[in-house]
Write a protein that holds these residues in place. Structure first.
Motif, PDB file in Angstrom:
ATOM      1  N   MET A 371      16.670  -8.348  26.957  1.00 35.53           N
ATOM      2  CA  MET A 371      17.255  -7.107  26.447  1.00 35.53           C
ATOM      3  C   MET A 371      18.043  -7.384  25.169  1.00 35.53           C
ATOM      4  O   MET A 371      18.022  -6.594  24.233  1.00 35.53           O
ATOM      5  N   LEU A 372      18.735  -8.520  25.171  1.00 39.45           N
ATOM      6  CA  LEU A 372      19.470  -8.891  23.962  1.00 39.45           C
ATOM      7  C   LEU A 372      18.506  -9.037  22.790  1.00 39.45           C
ATOM      8  O   LEU A 372      18.782  -8.578  21.683  1.00 39.45           O
ATOM      9  N   HIS A 373      17.371  -9.673  23.080  1.00 38.49           N
ATOM     10  CA  HIS A 373      16.396  -9.865  22.012  1.00 38.49           C
ATOM     11  C   HIS A 373      15.824  -8.540  21.544  1.00 38.49           C
ATOM     12  O   HIS A 373      15.528  -8.364  20.374  1.00 38.49           O
ATOM     13  N   VAL A 374      15.688  -7.624  22.488  1.00 39.90           N
ATOM     14  CA  VAL A 374      15.176  -6.315  22.108  1.00 39.90           C
ATOM     15  C   VAL A 374      16.121  -5.693  21.090  1.00 39.90           C
ATOM     16  O   VAL A 374      15.697  -5.118  20.092  1.00 39.90           O
ATOM     17  N   ASP A 375      17.400  -5.844  21.347  1.00 41.30           N
ATOM     18  CA  ASP A 375      18.365  -5.258  20.414  1.00 41.30           C
ATOM     19  C   ASP A 375      18.290  -5.917  19.050  1.00 41.30           C
ATOM     20  O   ASP A 375      18.439  -5.266  18.026  1.00 41.30           O
ATOM     21  N   LYS A 376      18.078  -7.231  19.073  1.00 40.86           N
ATOM     22  CA  LYS A 376      18.116  -7.963  17.805  1.00 40.86           C
ATOM     23  C   LYS A 376      16.813  -7.851  17.031  1.00 40.86           C
ATOM     24  O   LYS A 376      16.800  -7.956  15.817  1.00 40.86           O
ATOM     25  N   ALA A 377      15.729  -7.687  17.771  1.00 42.00           N
ATOM     26  CA  ALA A 377      14.410  -7.828  17.154  1.00 42.00           C
ATOM     27  C   ALA A 377      14.209  -6.874  15.996  1.00 42.00           C
ATOM     28  O   ALA A 377      14.570  -5.703  16.052  1.00 42.00           O
ATOM     29  N   GLU A 378      13.647  -7.418  14.943  1.00 37.30           N
ATOM     30  CA  GLU A 378      13.296  -6.553  13.828  1.00 37.30           C
ATOM     31  C   GLU A 378      11.789  -6.370  13.885  1.00 37.30           C
ATOM     32  O   GLU A 378      11.061  -7.234  14.332  1.00 37.30           O
ATOM     33  N   GLY A 379      11.371  -5.256  13.417  1.00 34.37           N
ATOM     34  CA  GLY A 379       9.923  -5.012  13.429  1.00 34.37           C
ATOM     35  C   GLY A 379       9.525  -4.427  14.756  1.00 34.37           C
ATOM     36  O   GLY A 379       9.788  -5.014  15.803  1.00 34.37           O
ATOM     37  N   THR A 380       8.927  -3.275  14.739  1.00 34.97           N
ATOM     38  CA  THR A 380       8.656  -2.587  15.995  1.00 34.97           C
ATOM     39  C   THR A 380       7.586  -3.274  16.814  1.00 34.97           C
ATOM     40  O   THR A 380       7.603  -3.182  18.021  1.00 34.97           O
ATOM     41  N   THR A 381       6.667  -3.983  16.164  1.00 36.81           N
ATOM     42  CA  THR A 381       5.588  -4.566  16.968  1.00 36.81           C
ATOM     43  C   THR A 381       6.133  -5.610  17.932  1.00 36.81           C
ATOM     44  O   THR A 381       5.792  -5.617  19.104  1.00 36.81           O
ATOM     45  N   TYR A 382       6.997  -6.467  17.413  1.00 26.82           N
ATOM     46  CA  TYR A 382       7.544  -7.500  18.294  1.00 26.82           C
ATOM     47  C   TYR A 382       8.423  -6.875  19.357  1.00 26.82           C
ATOM     48  O   TYR A 382       8.416  -7.293  20.512  1.00 26.82           O
ATOM     49  N   ARG A 383       9.158  -5.817  18.962  1.00 33.34           N
ATOM     50  CA  ARG A 383      10.031  -5.174  19.929  1.00 33.34           C
ATOM     51  C   ARG A 383       9.207  -4.492  21.022  1.00 33.34           C
ATOM     52  O   ARG A 383       9.546  -4.546  22.199  1.00 33.34           O
ATOM     53  N   ASP A 384       8.136  -3.859  20.609  1.00 37.18           N
ATOM     54  CA  ASP A 384       7.272  -3.234  21.603  1.00 37.18           C
ATOM     55  C   ASP A 384       6.688  -4.279  22.543  1.00 37.18           C
ATOM     56  O   ASP A 384       6.560  -4.046  23.743  1.00 37.18           O
ATOM     57  N   GLU A 385       6.348  -5.408  21.949  1.00 39.23           N
ATOM     58  CA  GLU A 385       5.807  -6.503  22.760  1.00 39.23           C
ATOM     59  C   GLU A 385       6.841  -6.918  23.798  1.00 39.23           C
ATOM     60  O   GLU A 385       6.539  -7.101  24.974  1.00 39.23           O
ATOM     61  N   LEU A 386       8.095  -7.034  23.356  1.00 36.91           N
ATOM     62  CA  LEU A 386       9.174  -7.403  24.272  1.00 36.91           C
ATOM     63  C   LEU A 386       9.299  -6.364  25.383  1.00 36.91           C
ATOM     64  O   LEU A 386       9.428  -6.707  26.556  1.00 36.91           O
ATOM     65  N   LEU A 387       9.252  -5.113  24.983  1.00 34.49           N
ATOM     66  CA  LEU A 387       9.431  -4.039  25.953  1.00 34.49           C
ATOM     67  C   LEU A 387       8.342  -4.087  27.024  1.00 34.49           C
ATOM     68  O   LEU A 387       8.634  -4.072  28.222  1.00 34.49           O
ATOM     69  N   THR A 388       7.104  -4.212  26.577  1.00 36.02           N
ATOM     70  CA  THR A 388       6.033  -4.239  27.579  1.00 36.02           C
ATOM     71  C   THR A 388       6.185  -5.467  28.455  1.00 36.02           C
ATOM     72  O   THR A 388       5.923  -5.418  29.651  1.00 36.02           O
ATOM     73  N   LYS A 389       6.629  -6.573  27.864  1.00 36.00           N
ATOM     74  CA  LYS A 389       6.798  -7.798  28.659  1.00 36.00           C
ATOM     75  C   LYS A 389       7.879  -7.600  29.703  1.00 36.00           C
ATOM     76  O   LYS A 389       7.723  -8.027  30.845  1.00 36.00           O
ATOM     77  N   ILE A 390       8.971  -6.963  29.318  1.00 38.53           N
ATOM     78  CA  ILE A 390      10.049  -6.744  30.289  1.00 38.53           C
ATOM     79  C   ILE A 390       9.503  -5.958  31.470  1.00 38.53           C
ATOM     80  O   ILE A 390       9.711  -6.315  32.645  1.00 38.53           O
ATOM     81  N   ILE A 391       8.756  -4.921  31.162  1.00 37.43           N
ATOM     82  CA  ILE A 391       8.236  -4.089  32.250  1.00 37.43           C
ATOM     83  C   ILE A 391       7.195  -4.857  33.058  1.00 37.43           C
ATOM     84  O   ILE A 391       7.206  -4.820  34.291  1.00 37.43           O
ATOM     85  N   ASP A 392       6.349  -5.595  32.363  1.00 35.91           N
ATOM     86  CA  ASP A 392       5.355  -6.407  33.071  1.00 35.91           C
ATOM     87  C   ASP A 392       6.026  -7.383  34.019  1.00 35.91           C
ATOM     88  O   ASP A 392       5.623  -7.553  35.165  1.00 35.91           O
TER      89      ASP A 392
END
Lengths: 1078, 145
Positions: A371-392
């Motif tokens: 979640m911390l990385h989600v906040d920090k992440a720049e660029g929506t693609t990587y953030r989206d990747e993080l989000l789907t990973k969290i849910i996965d």
């Protein structure tokens, strides 16, 4: 003639040599091409001269130009001329040029055969060498055929310099002229044992390369390679050998078992990263081929992985993860660090790894970091990747790892705050899934969703089509469906009917409208009981009548239809209300009935109704085909198939059914007789059949000290803390229970590490049960055996099943190992050379008891308890060596001031502990005893007795066995890895006292020595440079022990530091003892 | 096995090339340019192993000089990484603080060293003294003349 030579050498003085050419090119940066073309002209002139020196110089320059990309093939003949010079200085220039420019299709190569043959047999080893080197670059099938014999002879040349080159070139020859392999192979094999390491290494290289193409043929060489592996010190060679083994193990699993130990030793002792990497890779391959969990080896993988970082490490870890997820788990910090890496490929690989390594224990922590990385992440693609990973990660295998669903809901809610994500629907579907399936969470989920609805403007504030508003779909549905949990349904209803809602996508509006009606029903029901508030009910109706027309105008058909339908309904209700009619019950009835999740395989379970034959024709097949049948029969393929199915199918199924029933009977009988088959417990069976069972599942309520209704957005972090506390509590409870159990029965031979490790997976009880067992099944569905295999099965059951099985396997393995070990001891008893086998301590002496026929034999292993600095666990294996039954064993130890056997409460200080099992003849079993120790500085010897009853057919006798328990200082040490920088800091701190030890006449190789110390004395290698290594270990009470081991011709000096000098002295003595025994 | 070894400077100029697997002479410059571009564009903190087409590149930078080795998939990347350093150490020992110029002016000697170390795409010798022995013998012969 003489004049000519002089003239030639004078000419030469004015010629350019290579250096001049290079310099010239540098000085003509602007017109490089022009300069080079003049140079080439000069070279052409030089090549025309007779003087070989001039020619050689020209060829040398050509080689340089060739490298720059100029075509020099026109000079091929001149190159051959220079090659055939009798002078080595020129010859090598010729060969160099040839090796750079010639290739298979160069026609002048034909001319070289004799020249090369002459050079190969030259008395000067360098002539031969340069010919071999050159040949390796331009060998053609013709050359290979013609020279194969010469090269083969060179393989047994007296000079190792020639031998090694000849061996290597043979590989090229084999490729070009495969017939040569058969006659040359025996000699090649011989070279594996060449006295010169260079030749050995060349042979290893060639055989590895050959074996890669066809590993099967080289299996017979395995013992030879095994020998080489243990004797070679050249890392490059070791890598090749280990690689070869990696290719061989899939063919021969026994080899794998043999390899594990030496590889583990190498892993522990080597300082070369490349070798380490290769070992790890092969160990992984071996473990995969053995496909069985070997807990003690995965530990060694851990050690190695710690040091390999980033790309390769992650690569290796993903391989391990497939088979040994547990060993990777401890590296989550490192992997989490990789998420910060600049290299995106590393970040993504790390994310993949995280997916596989979560457990109940670390899920919250990992997700928190993500979640911390989600906040920090720049660029929506990587953030989206993080989000789907969290849910996965959270939802994988049926939410297996989630212990607290309130936490999960808050995570989902937090994720909705992400701007511009595409994954709104994913979050929404998760919310729906959790809310529907986890009953216990509904109240909380509804509260959260109500807040979301209330703050909907935050989500939709951004006018651009925002994927996140999908969440509102879930929120509205959950609030409506489970409205009975709402604290204030009226305000939620108000929030759902705000004009702003009309800007949402149509399908969401539709859900809003429908669920507004559900809420309305709830509000009415809530008001009914209190007649004083009748006005409120009427106001609510009015609210709907006011707001709904907005939706009736919607362009979306679905919204329009529902809105107008509900609007009319409410108008009707209002009329009734005005007449003071109780309507709540009727309205609620509209939405009555609970919505239960349907099991994925429910459809399959629907029994075929009686009298329905799915194979029967509904209409008779058209008769015309039948009339044509005769004519087509011989040709028409399709008709054939039809015909066949028509006749045979019904019969076939019949047979099948009978057959199946029979097989089922047989299988059931088999299962009943098979002790390893774990039958489904009757209770779970029942749950299955009834399809209700929620009430049976104990839902653990969390007592929250903080009120749950956090205004605004919830914070998931607090759950992490709460969860910690809850687990602590659970653990404390469990411990109490455990202790009680222990008091009753003594300790059972469970997993050895169970106690010393951190809390194990099973210890964590979930806060909420996933309600998956109640997935709906058709009423008369039959439970069948293959349910077990279905991946969609309720996980609770299947995981239980698995766990049991695993445990059993583990136990068995443990036993096996011990037995072997045991065996060892038995044989070495007299010689005494291996008595410290276990790395721990010596155990009780097997005293033969007066009665010859009966004897019990035991073996023990002493291990510190990591969690409790004053506890030592002693595992004792008892084996019945006589042929009578042994029972009523009682284990007693005479306590010393320092060490005490932990006895159940209420027992006197001299009472013995009953061993919780009996031993039939020839059987062994393990029992564990806990000792409390005060000081760990000194080794300890405790005297004890074991009393037991030997029962023979006609009589039973009491027997007694005295023994001594030897607690060495080593047994208080726990292998703890240490990073070199932390190690340096430790040494710098100056808190440690030093001591040293010298061992003479130690002949074993250094890495064996290190492996020995690691193994027997629980140290780990921090760093190894040459013949010098630093090692580290820690005692159960937190003393640091640092060793610096150096070796020089058979003398090993160990400088040691520790913050407890007494302990250090004793550990050193024990190390000395270990080496004096070998 | 090792497919090729290149020494290239930061400007992308090839200082040494050695191929152990046949590559058409015409195609070499294009390959070299492509490989060098791939390595030069990577930052210092990025990993030294690059996947390139159907094989891998292992590279190491020494001042302005890159040494790039193309290896097949089955080779151990780290061992090649260490081999490169070993090679440079040998050069250093022979030339004494080896520089790009040393390599340019003594290309033939560098080739001798390389040939002693790698043959046929396989590591044949890693001992520094043994690698240099033939070259030193050669130098002695040259002095005697």
């Amino acid at each position: 003639m003489a004049l000519k030579i002089v003239k030639g050498s004078i000419d030469r003085m004015f010629d350019k040599n290579l250096q001049d050419l290079v310099r010239g090119i540098r000085n003509h940066k602007e017109d490089e091409a022009k300069y080079i073309s003049t140079c080439i002209d000069e070279i052409k002139q030089e090549l025309k001269q007779d003087n070989i020196a001039v020619k050689a110089n020209a060829v040398c320059k050509l080689t340089y130009l060739q490298m720059l990309g100029y075509d020099v093939s026109w000079a091929a003949f001149n190159i051959v001329e220079v090659m055939s010079s009798s002078k080595f200085t020129y010859k090598r220039i010729g060969y160099l040029a040839a090796s750079q420019c010639f290739h298979e299709s160069t026609d002048v190569i034909m001319l070289t055969t004799n020249q090369i043959r002459k050079d190969l047999s030259s008395p000067n080893q360098y002539d031969t060498g340069v010919a071999l080197t050159g040949l390796s670059c331009f060998v053609t099938p013709d050359l290979a055929r013609d020279l194969a014999n010469d090269i083969m002879t060179l393989m047994s040349h007296t000079k190792p310099y020639i031998r090694k080159k000849a061996v290597l070139i043979m590989y090229k020859v084999f490729l070009k002229y495969p017939e040569s392999l058969r006659p040359a192979f025996p000699r090649l094999k011989e070279k594996l044992e060449d006295p010169d390491p260079g030749v050995q290494s060349a042979a290893v290289n060639v055989i590895c390369e050959l074996a890669r193409r066809n590993p099967k043929n080289y299996l017979s060489l395995a013992p030879l390679f095994f020998k080489l592996m243990t004797s070679s010190t050249n890392n490059w060679v070791l890598i090749k050998i280990i690689k070869l083994f990696g290719a061989l193990t899939p063919l021969e699993p026994r080899l794998g078992k043999k390899l594990i130990e030496p590889l583990t030793n190498l892993i522990h002792s080597t300082s070369a990263m490349s070798l380490l990497y290769e070992c790890v890779n092969t160990v992984i391959a071996v473990l995969i081929s053995l496909s069985s969990g070997m807990p003690n080896h995965s530990a060694s993988i851990q050690v190695s992985l710690r040091s390999i970082q980033h790309y390769l490490g992650l690569l290796a870890m993903s391989k391990i993860l497939k088979t040994h997820p547990k060993s990777v788990q401890s590296h989550k910090d490192l992997i989490l660090q990789c998420l910060d890496d600049k290299d995106e490929s590393i970040r993504l690989r790390a994310l993949d790894l995280l997916y596989g390594m979560v457990s109940k224990k670390n899920l919250m922590e990992i997700v928190k970091k993500l979640m911390l990385h989600v906040d920090k992440a720049e660029g929506t693609t990587y953030r989206d990747e993080l989000l789907t990973k969290i849910i996965d990660i959270c939802s994988q295998s049926n939410y297996q790892y989630i212990t607290n669903f309130e936490w999960y809901i808050s995570i989902l809610v937090e994720l909705t705050r992400l701007e511009g994500t595409r994954h709104g629907h994913l979050i929404a579907s998760q919310m729906l899934d959790v809310a529907i399936r986890v009953k216990a969470i509904r109240a909380f989920a509804v509260a959260q969703m109500a807040t979301l609805l209330d703050n909907a403007h935050l989500l939709t504030g951004n006018t651009q089509r925002n994927g996140i508003c999908e969440v509102l779909y879930a929120a509205a549905w959950i609030c409506g469906e489970f409205s009975e949990h709402l604290e204030d349904p009226l305000s939620t209803l108000e929030a759902m009917l705000r004009p702003k809602v009309a800007t949402l996508p149509g399908h969401i509006q539709a859900v809003y409208v429908q669920n507004a009606a559900k809420l309305f029903a709830t509000v009415l029901r809530g008001q009914e009981g209190a007649p004083a508030d009748r006005t409120v009910a009427q106001e609510t109706s009015q609210l709907l009548i006011d707001r709904l027309p907005l939706f009736v105008q919607s362009a979306n058909l679905e919204v329009q239809e529902r809105a107008s339908c509900i609007l009319q309904l409410v108008k009707y209700i209002q009329k009734l209300q005005q007449k003071d009619v109780e309507v709540a019950e009727e309205v609620t009835a509209l939405f009555a009935g609970e919505l239960n999740p349907v099991a994925p395989k429910a459809q399959k379970k629907v029994p075929v109704p009686e009298g329905l034959d799915l194979d029967a024709w509904i209409n008779e097949p058209p008769s015309e085909s039948e009339s044509e049948d005769e004519g087509r029969k011989p040709k028409g393929k399709a008709v054939f198939a039809k015909e066949e199915s028509k006749h045979t199918k019904p019969r076939y199924t019949e047979v099948d059914e009978k057959e199946l029933a029979k097989r089922r009977e047989v299988r059931k009988a088999e299962q009943a007789n098979n002790p390893f088959y774990i039958k489904a417990s009757p209770s779970s069976q029942k749950v299955y059949q009834d399809g209700v069972g929620v009430e049976h599942i104990p839902v653990v309520q969390i007592d929250l000290s903080v009120p749950l209704k956090v205004p605004g957005m919830p914070m998931s972090d607090q759950y992490v803390k709460l969860e910690e506390e809850r687990r602590q509590k659970d653990k404390a409870d469990k411990k109490k229970k455990d202790k009680k159990k222990r008091r009753e029965k003594g300790e059972k031979g469970r997993r050895r590490k169970g106690d010393s490790g951190p809390e194990s997976e099973e210890d964590i009880t979930p806060a909420h049960m996933v309600d998956i067992t109640t997935e709906e099944m058709p009423e008369n569905a039959l439970p069948s055996d293959d349910d077990e295999k279905d991946p969609n099965d309720p996980h609770k059951k299947s995981s239980k099943h698995k766990k049991k099985k695993q445990k059993k396997e583990k136990e068995e393995k443990e036993k096996k190992k011990k037995k072997k070990h045991h065996h060892h001891h038995h044989h070495s008893d007299g010689a005494g050379d291996e008595s410290v086998q276990n790395g721990n301590v010596e155990e009780e002496e097997p005293l033969p008891v007066s009665n010859q026929s009966s004897s019990i034999y035991s073996m023990c292993d002493i291990q510190g308890n990591l969690q409790d600095g004053s506890q030592v666990v002693v595992s004792v294996i008892f084996e019945n060596k006589c042929d009578s039954f042994i029972k009523a064993m009682e284990f007693n130890v005479l306590d010393s001031l320092n060490s005490k056997l932990q006895r159940p409460e209420g027992a006197g200080p001299h009472d013995g502990l009953t061993v919780p099992f009996q031993l039939p003849p020839g059987i062994s079993n393990e029992a564990r005893f806990v000792f409390s120790v005060q000081s760990i500085v000194m080794p300890q010897k405790l005297k004890g007795t074991l009393t037991f009853i030997v029962k023979t057919d006609d009589s039973s006798t009491h027997e007694k066995l005295d023994f001594k328990l030897h607690f060495t200082c080593t047994s208080y040490l726990i292998t703890t890895p240490c990073y070199s920088d932390a190690y340096a800091k430790l040494l710098e701190s100056g808190d440690l006292k030093g001591s040293s030890l010298k061992l003479e006449g130690v002949s074993q190789p250094f890495h064996h020595l290190l492996a020995r110390i690691c193994f027997h004395h629980h140290f780990s290698v921090v760093e190894r440079i040459g013949s010098c290594a630093s090692m580290y270990s820690r005692s159960i009470q937190g003393h640091h022990v640092c060793l610096l081991v150096k070796t020089a011709d058979q003398t090993v000096s160990i400088d040691a530091k520790c913050d407890e000098p007494g302990l250090l002295g004793n550990v050193l003595d024990e190390i000395k003892l270990t080496f004096s025994q070998c | 096995m090792i497919k090729f070894l290149l020494m290239v400077n930061k400007q992308g100029q090839t200082r040494l090339s050695k191929y152990y697997e046949k590559v058409d002479i015409g195609k070499r410059p294009a390959l070299e340019a492509d490989v060098v571009k791939g390595c030069l564009s990577r930052k210092k903190e990025q990993c030294s192993f690059v996947e390139y087409k159907d094989f891998k590149l292992v590279y190491r930078q020494y001042a302005a000089l890159f040494i790039v080795v193309g290896i097949s998939d089955t080779e151990n990347e780290l061992s090649i990484y260490e081999l490169v350093h070993n090679f440079v150490e040998v050069l250093d020992k022979y030339f004494g603080h080896v520089s790009e110029l040393d390599i340019m002016f003594n290309l033939d000697k560098v080739h001798i060293i390389l040939d002693e170390m790698i043959q046929n795409g396989h590591i044949v010798e890693t001992n520094r003294n043994r690698i240099l022995a033939p070259l030193l013998a050669l130098d002695k012969m040259a002095e005697a003349h």
